[in-house]
Write an enzyme that holds these catalytic residues in place. Structure first.
Site, PDB file in Angstrom:
ATOM      1  CD  GLU A   1      -3.117  -6.267   5.083  1.00 46.94           C
ATOM      2  OE1 GLU A   1      -3.159  -5.030   5.214  1.00 46.94           O
ATOM      3  OE2 GLU A   1      -2.593  -6.819   4.097  1.00 46.94           O
TER       4      GLU A   1
ATOM      5  CG  HIS B   1      -4.701  -3.027   2.878  1.00 47.39           C
ATOM      6  ND1 HIS B   1      -3.899  -2.779   3.964  1.00 47.39           N
ATOM      7  CD2 HIS B   1      -4.848  -1.849   2.235  1.00 47.39           C
ATOM      8  CE1 HIS B   1      -3.578  -1.501   3.993  1.00 47.39           C
ATOM      9  NE2 HIS B   1      -4.137  -0.910   2.946  1.00 47.39           N
TER      10      HIS B   1
ATOM     11  CB  CYS C   1      -0.993  -0.023   1.159  1.00 45.53           C
ATOM     12  SG  CYS C   1      -2.344   1.183   0.968  1.00 45.53           S
TER      13      CYS C   1
END
Length: 647
Positions: A614, A612, A524
């Site tokens: 995650e 992202h 990011c």
């Protein structure tokens, strides 16, 4: 028949007390005892007796976050006596009508609050400060009533007129004798909060993110209205954002990460919310568990640290106890259990008869200022109507059970189609063991946190792949050359701002790892910095992608991933490499989405990704992470050449 409740009702205000009706309870709990103040959460005295702590927002300073410090005390009622009173008996004994109070209106007028909303959207979300922020305003009133009649009458009114509360409560805690300054004031409050912050029992931690608001019409809620709410994009994204933020906390608190249960619809008297339940296992002391989870993103925003900074910039007064929590610690064998609801939908009685009822709206990229103004009114209205500060209105002829309406269960279930199976299925109690012979097993990973705790979820996924991952804050990193892999994490801010110490640190660490030929993965914000160093232009996006799930090309494979970015690196022809720039010499391979925004970069020993992996929104996140990690480490991939969707 109920001597302790009788003593409370007859008190002149010198007796500390708490009246609690907890979720699903048929009794009112009456607590009295000794009052002590603590400086830090770790100082709450757990010496064998139950303790009810009233935790102010200023405790966020324990995590190094920015707050307007009003000196509100962390006040503890060490319980010496308690009794349970059946609800009908309590209602019969409590004052039948709320004490008289004169309404003064909101401290921030509607048009002024709408202006704050616009500034937060433009100047904070629009400049990469974060995904969502909660800004408070407060309804003000005055009363001549004494504290005990006021609090106990409000408590009864909330018991009668509000539904769906997690806790309904009244707490009065006079200052200890030695208190001075702001701490010398009594802490007096009554409320009906819908939201659990954290519970701990038998090693199981549970959090309860609630977000999204359906404001009931005056004639009552309807099937059509709730279905429109459940299909609203803004309301959906708002809930997923806070789930992501609380999963960061669960990943820090629980070695095996957290599991998502739900979603559910919580129906109250004047509005309804959507919610999830998160759970995991932990051995943490309950006081440390509270410190790690200060404060709920539903009342602050995300990422948490920068949300506190944004709040301090835009709120006109300190928060006091709004967005803090009550925390009931009870002896549980050799340890303590914890039940901690969030302090929202609460009225505060201050010295001199001032009454305040704070409320906040969650501001996201889709927010309409006038709608957020209405949301603060709706959130405060249940308490205000119960206290008689606004007209209660006629009750609808029939109360519609929204959860029983056709299509509601299906609409709730449909939300989970966007979630990553990894976070929905049960998590292990500890780090996963790598598959036999895995080249990832035991590899050391340094995950650098740039003020966004998504890194805790990243580290959990890396451990699931069998790696030995640890998270270190960016300004505490001393060596980026010692580990097998360095993951430079996300964070708020403008990736082009070299004067920002965090951005300068990202640049320096990218150069160090690349110059040394050591494996590097950037995520990011760090991906954007890497892309800029590689010669790709970085600029603000036409519309922020905060909390958005997209299916886009990631190095040749479509992948469903959650995005939280205001800036993007753009696909373009890269100019000739700068001889002094090791990144530019790599000739990185890019992939981009349909708008030309880079989704990933890849080169020898280096990779980066905009999304992202995650996030709970990233259905393909774990698979992409595995592929990128194996690429930068130069080891065979178990999912290549084509990625398959996890779960």
């Amino acid at each position: 028949m109920h001597p302790l409740l009788d003593r409370v009702l007859a008190s002149d205000g010198s007796l500390p007390f708490a009246l609690l009706r907890r979720h699903g309870g048929t009794d009112v709990e009456v607590l009295t005892g000794d009052v002590v103040d603590a400086d830090l959460l770790g100082d709450i005295p757990l010496d064998g007796a139950p303790v009810l702590a009233v935790v102010p927002y200023r405790q966020a300073r324990e995590r190094g976050f920015t707050v307007q410090d009003d000196g509100a005390p962390l006040r503890c009622l060490v319980v010496r006596e308690r009794e349970r009173v059946p609800l009908p008996d309590a209602l019969a004994a409590l004052p039948p009508e709320p004490v008289a109070a004169e309404p003064r209106g909101f401290d921030i007028p509607d048009d002024e609050y709408a202006g704050i909303v616009r500034r937060v959207i433009d100047d904070e979300i629009g400049q990469g400060a974060g995904a969502n922020f909660v800004v408070m305003r407060s309804f003000e009133a005055r009363t001549e009533a004494a504290r005990v009649p006021a609090l106990t009458s409000w408590f009864r009114a909330l018991l009668v007129h509000e539904v769906g509360s997690y806790w309904t409560f009244a707490v009065h805690a006079p200052a200890p004798a030695q208190a001075t300054g702001p701490a010398a004031a009594a802490v007096s409050l009554a409320g009906a909060t819908p939201e659990r912050h954290l519970t701990l029992h038998d090693g199981v931690a549970r959090m309860n993110p609630i977000s999204g608001t359906y404001r009931h019409p005056a004639t009552g809620p309807t099937r059509e209205g709730v279905l429109e709410f459940l299909h609203d994009t803004k309301e959906n994204e708002e809930l997923f954002m806070v789930v992501d933020e609380e999963m960061k906390m669960m990943s820090a608190l629980c070695p095996g990460g957290g599991r998502i249960l739900g979603p559910y619809l919580k129906q109250m008297a004047r509005l309804s919310h959507t919610e999830y339940l998160l759970e995991g296992r932990t051995s943490a002391d309950p006081r440390e568990a509270l410190r790690l989870t200060m404060f709920a993103p539903t009342v602050t925003g995300s990422p948490m640290e920068n949300a506190c900074t944004v709040i301090a910039r835009h709120e006109t007064r300190p928060r006091g106890y709004y967005s803090g929590f009550l925390a009931l610690f009870e002896p549980d064998g050799t340890s303590y259990s914890l039940d901690a609801p969030i302090l929202i939908r609460t009225a505060y009685l201050h010295d001199g008869g001032r009454v305040s009822v704070p409320a906040g709206a969650t501001l996201v990229r889709h927010s309409v200022p006038e709608h957020e103004v209405a949301e603060t009114r709706a959130k405060a209205s249940g308490v205000l109507a119960s206290l008689g500060l606004i007209p209660r209105g006629a009750a609808p002829d029939t109360v519609v059970d929204l959860n029983a309406q056709d299509g509601v269960a299906e609409a709730l279930t449909a939300r989970n189609r966007q979630l990553a199976e990894f976070w929905v299925r049960p998590q292990d109690d500890g780090p996963a063991v790598a598959e036999p012979g895995s080249p990832l097993a035991g590899r050391s990973v340094l995950v650098v946190d740039h003020e966004d705790q998504f890194t805790t979820m990243l580290a959990h996924q890396l451990r699931h792949l069998g790696m030995d991952a640890r998270v270190v804050r960016w300004d505490a990193v001393t060596d980026v050359l010692a580990d097998d892999l360095v993951v430079l994490g996300p964070g708020p801010g403008d990736p082009r701002d070299g004067a920002d110490p965090r951005i300068a640190a990202v640049v320096r660490r990218i150069h160090e790892r690349v110059a040394a030929g050591l494996p590097l993965l950037a995520v990011c914000l760090s991906h954007q910095v890497l892309a800029g160093l590689a010669g790709f232009p970085v600029r603000p996006l036409p519309a922020p992608r905060q909390g958005v799930r997209l299916e886009a090309d990631v190095l040749g494979t479509p992948a469903a991933v959650g995005y939280y970015n205001t800036f993007g690196a753009m696909l373009a022809t890269v100019v000739a490499a700068d001889a002094d720039n090791p990144v530019a010499r790599l000739a990185l391979e890019p992939s981009a989405d349909a708008d030309g925004v880079l989704t990933a970069l890849r080169g020898p020993g280096v990779a980066s990704v905009q999304g992202h992996l995650e996030s709970v929104l990233s259905a393909d996140g774990l698979t992409v992470l595995d592929t990128l990690v194996r690429h930068v480490l130069g080891v065979a991939g178990r999912t290549e050449p084509g990625m398959v969707r996890a779960g």
